[in-house]
Design a protein around this motif. Structure first.
Motif, PDB file in Angstrom:
ATOM      1  N   GLU A  96       0.837  -1.192   0.000  1.00 57.66           N
ATOM      2  CA  GLU A  96       0.000   0.000   0.000  1.00 57.66           C
ATOM      3  C   GLU A  96       0.876   1.249   0.000  1.00 57.66           C
ATOM      4  O   GLU A  96       2.003   1.230   0.464  1.00 57.66           O
ATOM      5  CB  GLU A  96      -0.879   0.033   1.258  1.00 57.66           C
ATOM      6  CG  GLU A  96      -1.892  -1.081   1.330  1.00 57.66           C
ATOM      7  CD  GLU A  96      -2.730  -0.976   2.596  1.00 57.66           C
ATOM      8  OE1 GLU A  96      -2.797   0.115   3.178  1.00 57.66           O
ATOM      9  OE2 GLU A  96      -3.282  -1.993   2.987  1.00 57.66           O
ATOM     10  N   ASP A  98       1.417   3.654   1.859  1.00 53.33           N
ATOM     11  CA  ASP A  98       1.292   4.204   3.201  1.00 53.33           C
ATOM     12  C   ASP A  98       2.484   5.109   3.506  1.00 53.33           C
ATOM     13  O   ASP A  98       3.276   5.427   2.636  1.00 53.33           O
ATOM     14  CB  ASP A  98       1.182   3.070   4.231  1.00 53.33           C
ATOM     15  CG  ASP A  98       2.354   2.098   4.153  1.00 53.33           C
ATOM     16  OD1 ASP A  98       3.276   2.369   3.360  1.00 53.33           O
ATOM     17  OD2 ASP A  98       2.344   1.091   4.877  1.00 53.33           O
ATOM     18  N   ALA A  99       2.625   5.508   4.729  1.00 55.06           N
ATOM     19  CA  ALA A  99       3.708   6.416   5.121  1.00 55.06           C
ATOM     20  C   ALA A  99       5.077   5.795   4.869  1.00 55.06           C
ATOM     21  O   ALA A  99       6.015   6.475   4.440  1.00 55.06           O
ATOM     22  CB  ALA A  99       3.554   6.798   6.590  1.00 55.06           C
ATOM     23  N   THR A 101       5.840   3.614   2.541  1.00 55.12           N
ATOM     24  CA  THR A 101       6.074   3.626   1.094  1.00 55.12           C
ATOM     25  C   THR A 101       6.501   5.015   0.646  1.00 55.12           C
ATOM     26  O   THR A 101       7.432   5.163  -0.147  1.00 55.12           O
ATOM     27  CB  THR A 101       4.792   3.206   0.343  1.00 55.12           C
ATOM     28  OG1 THR A 101       4.393   1.914   0.799  1.00 55.12           O
ATOM     29  CG2 THR A 101       5.026   3.183  -1.150  1.00 55.12           C
ATOM     30  N   ARG A 102       5.803   6.031   1.134  1.00 54.91           N
ATOM     31  CA  ARG A 102       6.167   7.400   0.771  1.00 54.91           C
ATOM     32  C   ARG A 102       7.570   7.741   1.268  1.00 54.91           C
ATOM     33  O   ARG A 102       8.332   8.409   0.581  1.00 54.91           O
ATOM     34  CB  ARG A 102       5.133   8.380   1.316  1.00 54.91           C
ATOM     35  CG  ARG A 102       3.802   8.330   0.548  1.00 54.91           C
ATOM     36  CD  ARG A 102       2.889   9.465   0.932  1.00 54.91           C
ATOM     37  NE  ARG A 102       2.451   9.392   2.323  1.00 54.91           N
ATOM     38  CZ  ARG A 102       1.428   8.657   2.776  1.00 54.91           C
ATOM     39  NH1 ARG A 102       0.735   7.941   1.918  1.00 54.91           N
ATOM     40  NH2 ARG A 102       1.102   8.645   4.042  1.00 54.91           N
TER      41      ARG A 102
END
Length: 136
Positions: A96, A98-99, A101-102
């Protein structure tokens, strides 16, 4: 000692002649000085106009081309930066966005920018790996 002057004979129209007579009648004025100043000013103005006519259009065209190239370069760089960000975000290999990944995408992007900086600083090119800075 006064500078040597060259005598010229010229013909003026009646209107110009009358205006010259009126101007020369003022205290401290004479026809020779007025005509000398007028011819000097005309020659200087004509020389600058010839330069403008000769180079002005070319310089204007170059200015327009440089502005267009700068605009195109900014568009290209912004597009490339966005593409790289999206690619790094997509390739973060996390399920996902999500934080985490970012954060991973941000770290990869910063690494990419640092690598580009290193390549530019050394004068090497990714497009031509054998190229190097001039003089090396």
């Amino acid at each position: 000692m006064t500078a040597k002057k060259v005598r010229h004979q010229l013909f003026l129209g009646p209107e110009v002649s009358a205006r010259l007579e009126t101007l020369a009648a003022k205290p401290g004025m004479n026809k020779s000085a007025i005509l000398s100043d007028a011819v000097t000013a005309w020659l200087e103005r004509r020389a600058s106009n010839e330069l403008d006519a000769h180079f002005g259009k070319r310089l204007d065209r170059l200015s327009v081309q440089l502005n267009r190239m700068e605009r195109d370069q900014l568009i290209l760089l912004e597009s490339l930066a966005l593409f790289i960000r999206l690619t790094l975000l997509r390739d973060a290999h996390l399920p996902e966005a999500d934080a985490a990944t970012r954060a991973l995408a941000r770290a990869r992007y910063e690494g990419f920018v640092a690598q580009v900086g290193r390549i530019i600083a050394t004068g090497q090119s990714s497009l031509n790996p054998t190229s190097s800075r001039e003089g090396e």
